[in-house]
Design a protein around this motif. Sequence first.
Motif, PDB file in Angstrom:
ATOM      1  N   ALA A 176       0.828  -1.208   0.000  1.00  0.00           N
ATOM      2  CA  ALA A 176       0.000   0.000   0.000  1.00  0.00           C
ATOM      3  C   ALA A 176       0.860   1.255   0.000  1.00  0.00           C
ATOM      4  CB  ALA A 176      -0.931  -0.012   1.211  1.00  0.00           C
ATOM      5  N   ALA A 177       1.941   1.242   0.790  1.00  0.00           N
ATOM      6  CA  ALA A 177       2.805   2.418   0.853  1.00  0.00           C
ATOM      7  C   ALA A 177       3.478   2.685  -0.493  1.00  0.00           C
ATOM      8  CB  ALA A 177       3.867   2.222   1.940  1.00  0.00           C
TER       9      ALA A 177
ATOM     10  N   THR B 296       0.771   3.834  -3.070  1.00  0.00           N
ATOM     11  CA  THR B 296       0.329   5.197  -2.763  1.00  0.00           C
ATOM     12  C   THR B 296       1.355   6.207  -3.247  1.00  0.00           C
ATOM     13  OG1 THR B 296      -0.919   4.461  -0.837  1.00  0.00           O
ATOM     14  CG2 THR B 296      -0.317   6.784  -0.918  1.00  0.00           C
ATOM     15  N   ARG B 297       2.620   5.917  -2.991  1.00  0.00           N
ATOM     16  CA  ARG B 297       3.694   6.786  -3.473  1.00  0.00           C
ATOM     17  C   ARG B 297       3.662   6.879  -5.000  1.00  0.00           C
ATOM     18  NH1 ARG B 297       9.962   4.914  -3.758  1.00  0.00           N
ATOM     19  NH2 ARG B 297      10.649   6.527  -5.207  1.00  0.00           N
TER      20      ARG B 297
ATOM     21  N   LYS C 212       1.129   6.410  -7.151  1.00  0.00           N
ATOM     22  CA  LYS C 212      -0.006   7.178  -7.680  1.00  0.00           C
ATOM     23  C   LYS C 212       0.108   8.658  -7.341  1.00  0.00           C
ATOM     24  CE  LYS C 212      -3.206   5.791  -9.525  1.00  0.00           C
ATOM     25  NZ  LYS C 212      -3.478   5.657 -10.974  1.00  0.00           N
ATOM     26  N   ARG C 213       0.786   8.968  -6.236  1.00  0.00           N
ATOM     27  CA  ARG C 213       0.959  10.363  -5.831  1.00  0.00           C
ATOM     28  C   ARG C 213       2.024  11.059  -6.660  1.00  0.00           C
ATOM     29  NH1 ARG C 213       2.242   9.459  -0.924  1.00  0.00           N
ATOM     30  NH2 ARG C 213       4.508   9.591  -1.177  1.00  0.00           N
TER      31      ARG C 213
END
Length: 375
Positions: free
Chosen positions: A162-163, A166-167, A169-170
């Motif tokens: 997830a981390a 998330t990175r 997509k950010r």
Amino acid sequence: MIAFRLPALGADMDEGTLLEWQVKPGDTVKKGQIIAVVDTSKAAIDVESWHEGTVAELLVTPGTKIPVGTPMAMFLEPGEAPGAVTRQPDMPGAARPLPPPQTRRMASPAARQAARERGIDIDTIAGTGHGGVITLADVEHATPVGSAVTGDRAADIRKTIAAAMTRSKREIPHYYVAETIPLAAMLAWLAQENTRRPITERLLPAAVLIKAVALSLRQFPELNGFYRNGAFEAAEAVHIGVAISLRQGGLMAPALLDAHAKPLTQLMQELTDLVRRCRAGTLKSSEMSAPTVTVTNLGDQGVAQVFGIIYPPQVALVGFGRIAEQPWAEAGGLKIMPAVTASLSADHRVSDGHRGARFLSELSERLQHPEALDR
């Protein structure tokens, strides 16, 4: 004197726990030799040395969790005389020469991985294998009935994934393109080729697809490499990260090294071995740190297409859905044709949809001539 530092075994790794040393002070180490085993949130990884020399000092005690980049050992370079170790500011403060490692209990890699996941001290298990080797069955028999053996590990894996995603997509401006590719020629060639091969050398479509991707990427280098420090770094070789699901949940994407340069027989053998070792927890650090692009194939799960999230610092991901028969218009007629949907997720900072579309066109063309891939 060279400091050996904990490598990043994937972009989603910030720290690791040293499980054991496989060298001691005074040992001569060759490049590529396994010198330690490090536990990440996903698996225990055999860490290879990228230095040649003699071990001068081990700086980290087994069981210690350290950040990526932390010095773990000091090596004397070839021809360098022993002397005092020059410490650097980021070296562990309590580091000191360690005694030679104790003799390890003989256990299969799968047994060691299972014991770690279950929180069992492997030294407490009696081995029933040849010569007293501890087997996976021995670990399973030592596990209390009804215990949650993989819950914590699976949760850690999901947090790590997830981390990283998330990175991704950010920070990465993704774009997506897809193409349906006819595979009649590939499947016909594959069937004929496999009739001439012994069972141990027969090919699966996955190996052919991976080789076609690797060769196509040689024509589109902006899709094969890394985005670091605000700039793109093209990779010289194509190391295909293969997305592999883990039995305890989650996935890893270790590399098939130099996939562009290997014949299909070798690629198939290495793919089979990579999947086996990934699920047994016996991967090497080079396989985790080397991928220049990732391929995910969810066709065996029944999905028609997949649009993946790029694994930073890579800049592209290729996805394949299931191979299925479908209506196909050709030369003014309609027929049934086996086909697959190939997708590309790419980083808009490095390439654009025009180049991505041309890459998929190149991939499709190569799959129409599968015999040319086997070289």
